[in-house]
Design a protein around this motif. Structure first.
Motif, PDB file in Angstrom:
ATOM      1  N   PHE A  90       0.829  -1.203   0.000  1.00  0.00           N
ATOM      2  CA  PHE A  90       0.000   0.000   0.000  1.00  0.00           C
ATOM      3  C   PHE A  90       0.866   1.257   0.000  1.00  0.00           C
ATOM      4  CE2 PHE A  90      -2.646   3.318   1.905  1.00  0.00           C
ATOM      5  CZ  PHE A  90      -3.733   3.274   1.046  1.00  0.00           C
ATOM      6  N   TRP A 124       1.710   1.767  -3.491  1.00  0.00           N
ATOM      7  CA  TRP A 124       0.477   2.181  -4.184  1.00  0.00           C
ATOM      8  C   TRP A 124       0.231   3.670  -3.928  1.00  0.00           C
ATOM      9  CZ3 TRP A 124      -3.264  -0.435  -7.114  1.00  0.00           C
ATOM     10  CH2 TRP A 124      -4.459   0.218  -7.286  1.00  0.00           C
ATOM     11  N   ALA A 125       0.345   4.085  -2.654  1.00  0.00           N
ATOM     12  CA  ALA A 125       0.111   5.482  -2.307  1.00  0.00           C
ATOM     13  C   ALA A 125       1.115   6.397  -3.006  1.00  0.00           C
ATOM     14  CB  ALA A 125       0.195   5.661  -0.789  1.00  0.00           C
ATOM     15  N   HIS A 134      -1.287   7.766  -5.690  1.00  0.00           N
ATOM     16  CA  HIS A 134      -1.895   8.884  -4.973  1.00  0.00           C
ATOM     17  C   HIS A 134      -0.914  10.031  -4.769  1.00  0.00           C
ATOM     18  CE1 HIS A 134      -5.585   6.703  -4.295  1.00  0.00           C
ATOM     19  NE2 HIS A 134      -4.906   5.693  -3.780  1.00  0.00           N
ATOM     20  N   TRP A 182      -8.627  -5.256   4.540  1.00  0.00           N
ATOM     21  CA  TRP A 182      -7.994  -3.956   4.279  1.00  0.00           C
ATOM     22  C   TRP A 182      -8.906  -3.094   3.400  1.00  0.00           C
ATOM     23  CZ3 TRP A 182      -3.143  -1.996   5.734  1.00  0.00           C
ATOM     24  CH2 TRP A 182      -2.745  -0.840   5.082  1.00  0.00           C
ATOM     25  N   LEU A 183      -9.485  -3.706   2.374  1.00  0.00           N
ATOM     26  CA  LEU A 183     -10.412  -3.011   1.486  1.00  0.00           C
ATOM     27  C   LEU A 183     -11.504  -2.326   2.301  1.00  0.00           C
ATOM     28  CD1 LEU A 183     -11.613  -2.648  -1.488  1.00  0.00           C
ATOM     29  CD2 LEU A 183     -12.887  -4.741  -0.980  1.00  0.00           C
ATOM     30  N   VAL A 189      -9.537   0.045   5.620  1.00  0.00           N
ATOM     31  CA  VAL A 189      -8.675   1.173   5.259  1.00  0.00           C
ATOM     32  C   VAL A 189      -9.238   1.971   4.082  1.00  0.00           C
ATOM     33  CG1 VAL A 189      -6.358   1.823   4.476  1.00  0.00           C
ATOM     34  CG2 VAL A 189      -6.632   0.027   6.197  1.00  0.00           C
ATOM     35  N   GLU A 190      -9.751   1.252   3.092  1.00  0.00           N
ATOM     36  CA  GLU A 190     -10.229   1.939   1.896  1.00  0.00           C
ATOM     37  C   GLU A 190     -11.723   2.257   1.927  1.00  0.00           C
ATOM     38  OE1 GLU A 190      -8.210   0.765  -1.857  1.00  0.00           O
ATOM     39  OE2 GLU A 190      -7.494  -0.916  -0.627  1.00  0.00           O
ATOM     40  N   GLN A 237     -14.373   0.432   1.509  1.00  0.00           N
ATOM     41  CA  GLN A 237     -15.260  -0.236   0.554  1.00  0.00           C
ATOM     42  C   GLN A 237     -15.721  -1.562   1.149  1.00  0.00           C
ATOM     43  OE1 GLN A 237     -14.098  -0.342  -3.546  1.00  0.00           O
ATOM     44  NE2 GLN A 237     -12.766   1.428  -3.285  1.00  0.00           N
TER      45      GLN A 237
END
Length: 108
Positions: A19, A22-23, A27, A74-75, A78-79, A81
């Motif tokens: 992550f 990914w960030a 992001h 985690w989805l 943290v996210e 969803q």
């Protein structure tokens, strides 16, 4: 059961490390995110060596089911969803497969 605790800790470290990348890439976070990301990935690799199995490949394959569970958690956590029924079904199938690999009687 110790194997699942080890796998859960490894999954958290792997997801956190990935992550961070990914960030950074998706992001536009600072490159500084890579430092804890790399550390987390090193912890992940170390933790997998602690699994109570005699073969690395079997350990990694069984770990996959726990990783999938952790990724869906985690989805959600943290996210933000919420997993749908198909996510839950997929996780359940993977955890059953993982348990079969870990707990199956093996000839010596």
């Amino acid at each position: 059961m110790k194997t699942y605790v080890t796998f859960a800790a490894a999954a958290l470290a792997e997801i956190a490390g990935c992550f961070a990348f990914w960030a950074w890439l998706r992001h536009d976070k600072s490159w500084v995110w890579l430092i804890p990301g790399l550390l987390a990935l090193a912890v992940f690799a170390y933790l997998l060596t602690l699994a109570e199995t005699d073969a690395a490949g079997r350990s990694y394959a069984a770990y996959g089911g726990v990783y999938i569970f952790a990724a869906v958690a985690w989805l959600w956590a943290v996210e933000g969803q919420r997993p749908d029924r198909w996510d839950i079904l997929g996780v359940a199938i993977c955890l059953v497969g993982s348990a079969i690999m870990i707990f199956a009687p093996r000839s010596a």
